[in-house]
Design an enzyme around this catalytic site. Structure first.
Site, PDB file in Angstrom:
ATOM      1  N   GLU A 249       4.462  37.833  26.502  1.00  0.00           N
ATOM      2  CA  GLU A 249       4.645  39.231  26.903  1.00  0.00           C
ATOM      3  C   GLU A 249       4.721  39.365  28.418  1.00  0.00           C
ATOM      4  OE1 GLU A 249       5.800  42.387  26.835  1.00  0.00           O
ATOM      5  OE2 GLU A 249       4.995  42.192  24.815  1.00  0.00           O
ATOM      6  N   ASP A 253       8.141  40.488  30.489  1.00  0.00           N
ATOM      7  CA  ASP A 253       8.179  41.737  31.254  1.00  0.00           C
ATOM      8  C   ASP A 253       8.610  41.489  32.701  1.00  0.00           C
ATOM      9  OD1 ASP A 253       7.269  43.062  29.003  1.00  0.00           O
ATOM     10  OD2 ASP A 253       5.189  43.186  29.657  1.00  0.00           O
ATOM     11  N   SER A 448       9.165  45.584  23.393  1.00  0.00           N
ATOM     12  CA  SER A 448       8.561  45.294  24.685  1.00  0.00           C
ATOM     13  C   SER A 448       9.571  44.749  25.669  1.00  0.00           C
ATOM     14  CB  SER A 448       7.404  44.321  24.537  1.00  0.00           C
ATOM     15  OG  SER A 448       7.883  43.084  24.177  1.00  0.00           O
ATOM     16  N   ASP A 485      24.949  57.232  21.493  1.00  0.00           N
ATOM     17  CA  ASP A 485      24.301  57.623  20.236  1.00  0.00           C
ATOM     18  C   ASP A 485      24.416  56.490  19.208  1.00  0.00           C
ATOM     19  OD1 ASP A 485      23.063  59.155  18.352  1.00  0.00           O
ATOM     20  OD2 ASP A 485      24.698  60.590  18.083  1.00  0.00           O
ATOM     21  N   ILE A 486      23.286  56.098  18.629  1.00  0.00           N
ATOM     22  CA  ILE A 486      23.274  55.060  17.585  1.00  0.00           C
ATOM     23  C   ILE A 486      23.196  55.786  16.239  1.00  0.00           C
ATOM     24  CG2 ILE A 486      22.125  52.969  16.738  1.00  0.00           C
ATOM     25  CD1 ILE A 486      23.081  52.802  19.688  1.00  0.00           C
ATOM     26  N   GLY A 499      23.046  62.411  17.160  1.00  0.00           N
ATOM     27  CA  GLY A 499      22.035  63.052  18.011  1.00  0.00           C
ATOM     28  C   GLY A 499      20.725  62.284  17.959  1.00  0.00           C
TER      29      GLY A 499
END
Length: 518
Positions: A249, A253, A448, A485-486, A499
């Site tokens: 992690e 990042d 993440s 938009d997915i 939307g």
């Protein structure tokens, strides 16, 4: 003997699957922090409602102005000092801006001071921890002054939202991977390197190795960003050497933010994985007068229902402070679809706070320099899916009024609470991010990765603008077309739709349009 008052929201029950395995050593020393009420709460609330409505006349406060107007009152801090002295507790640190006083003492002293009993518990997934049941009590003097007492228990509160691609080749989809600069280009991020900005990253364990970062950025042809480790409450940069653990992690990042905004300083706030550690680390980042992050990326979280009400409210008030200071907070929405790893429908916190930009996940197929298809990230049972749904803790924010969630059957329900996520980006390990962790080249996905992706975008925008974008949710929701938009896929209970939807929010970024909207 002064009357004791139960602290609202401090109730704890025995977590399912936990059992008491012994008493705590009464002489063991621990640290506990106390959060106090805010000065001028009414005036703060009025400021917040302007910020929530996207009022363009509101300018971010400096950290000094905030401390002066909206920190803890000196007389309230004095009351805690007197309480500590009476119970033999030591005041380790006072932070009026963050409204926190850190106390140190023995378990026996804290048990008496707050009328609690601390015991050792064991849980099949969380291991051993110090816990309590029932409520925390405070005396007359502190009644209404203290909003939260955190750190008496140290059960793990959150989990990292990353997934390393399994080593097998799934038959149903060709695998691809992208470097962060490739995704920045596919998502039309504006040019720039974030110079002059600081991005804060919150980590609840693990660490990074400088040689990994150096090798990785060199392989991308990107100059290495300045990375600083900031220890909070005995936390620190402590790599374990296990890429599947929290090191994965931490490194993910830093590498994503650093590859997209190599000119920015990256301050990594390390703390313990408990509600106290998590809240204090975010608070320290928000109020950090040395590094002054303008963006904070959080890739850890846990189901809303796993938090006590006092922790949820204390954390949320820190996120409100970030909004008034012009700090954008990006939080991963979770990797376990609409259930967040529990039965039924659950959203992840802190992503469900109305004061963060909640980042969900997609799966991306690219051809050449453009994205050919992008759908909700859902790699099936055991494979992970975009966290999303409707909060049971926070009401519908002003900028989500009138929106509905769509379930997989196609029926629409008006939002009855804060909808999660707000935005999304590539998160499937099948089409994941190529990174270097503990010396191993690997491909990682998970929401993440999306929080630092958006944090890198905001850092570029802030640098180009010369001022922080701040709390961006109202602007994103009120400007049509800033996100792609997915409309295909689902995360379990909820389906993508035209939307906003409870899988991918408004969609994945068109970086140039986001920059123009901000």
């Amino acid at each position: 003997m002064a009357d004791k008052h139960p602290l609202p929201g401090s109730e704890r029950t025995v977590e399912q699957g936990s059992k008491v395995v012994g008493q705590c050593d009464p002489t063991e020393r621990i640290e506990v922090f106390v959060m106090l009420r805010r000065k001028q709460q009414a005036s703060f609330d009025a400021l917040m409602s302007k910020i929530e409505s996207g009022d363009p006349s509101v300018k971010p406060l400096s950290r000094e102005e905030f401390a002066r107007d909206y920190g803890a009152a000196p007389e309230d801090i004095a009351k805690v000092q007197a309480f500590a002295a009476e119970h033999g507790l030591t005041v380790v640190r006072e932070d009026p801006a963050a409204r926190s006083v850190l106390l140190s003492g023995t378990i026996a002293q804290f048990q008496t001071a707050f009328a609690v009993q601390l015991q050792h518990y064991e849980h099949h997934s969380a291991g051993q921890f110090r816990g309590r049941t029932g409520t925390i009590s405070v005396p007359d003097d502190l009644h209404g002054v203290v909003e939260a007492v955190l750190g008496l228990d140290n059960r793990p509160q959150a989990r990292p939202h990353f997934r390393i691609r399994p080593p097998f080749q799934p038959a149903r989809a060709p695998q691809a991977s992208f470097t962060p600069p490739q995704l920045a280009s596919l998502y039309h991020f504006p040019q720039g390197d974030g110079s002059g900005q600081c991005v804060g990253i919150i980590e609840l364990g693990g660490g990074y190795v400088n040689s990994d970062l150096k090798t990785y950025f060199a392989s991308l042809g990107v100059h290495s960003p300045t990375v600083k480790s900031v220890g909070v409450d005995q936390g620190g940069n402590q790599p374990t050497g296990d890429p599947n653990g929290p090191d994965g992690e931490v490194t993910l990042d830093i590498e994503i933010v650093g590859a997209i905004a190599p000119g920015a300083t990256i301050a990594v706030y390390f703390t313990q994985n408990s509600d106290a550690g998590f809240i204090d680390a975010v608070s320290r980042a928000v109020h950090d007068t040395t590094n002054k992050p303008s963006v904070i990326s959080i890739s850890w979280g846990g189901p809303e229902s796993n938090w006590t009400n006092q922790s949820l409210q204390a954390f949320n008030s820190v996120l409100q402070a970030a909004a008034t200071l012009g700090v954008t907070v990006c939080a991963a929405s979770g990797d376990s679809g609409s259930s967040d790893g529990l039965g039924g429908d659950h959203v992840d916190f802190p992503a469900s706070s109305p004061y963060v930009l909640a980042c969900g996940g997609t799966r991306v197929t690219a051809s050449g320099a453009s994205i050919s298809t992008e759908v909700v990230w859902n790699d099936g049972a055991g494979g992970g899916a975009s966290g999303g749904g409707v909060s049971q803790a926070f009401p519908v924010p002003v900028w989500q009024e009138g929106l509905s969630s769509t379930d997989t059957g196609g029926s629409k329900t008006p939002l009855g609470g804060r909808g999660v996520p707000d935005v999304s980006g590539d998160a499937s390990p099948v089409t994941g991010y190529s990174v270097l962790i503990d010396g191993t080249q690997t491909v990682v996905g998970g929401t993440s990765a999306v929080a630092p992706l958006w944090a890198g975008l905001i850092a570029r925008i802030n640098a180009a603008k010369g001022q922080p974008a701040g709390f961006i949710n109202p602007k994103l929701y009120n400007t049509a077309g800033v996100c792609k938009d997915i409309t295909q896929g689902n995360n379990g209970r909820f389906a993508a739709s035209v939307g906003w939807d409870a899988c991918t929010g408004l969609g994945s970024p068109n970086g140039q349009k986001v920059a123009a909207a901000l």
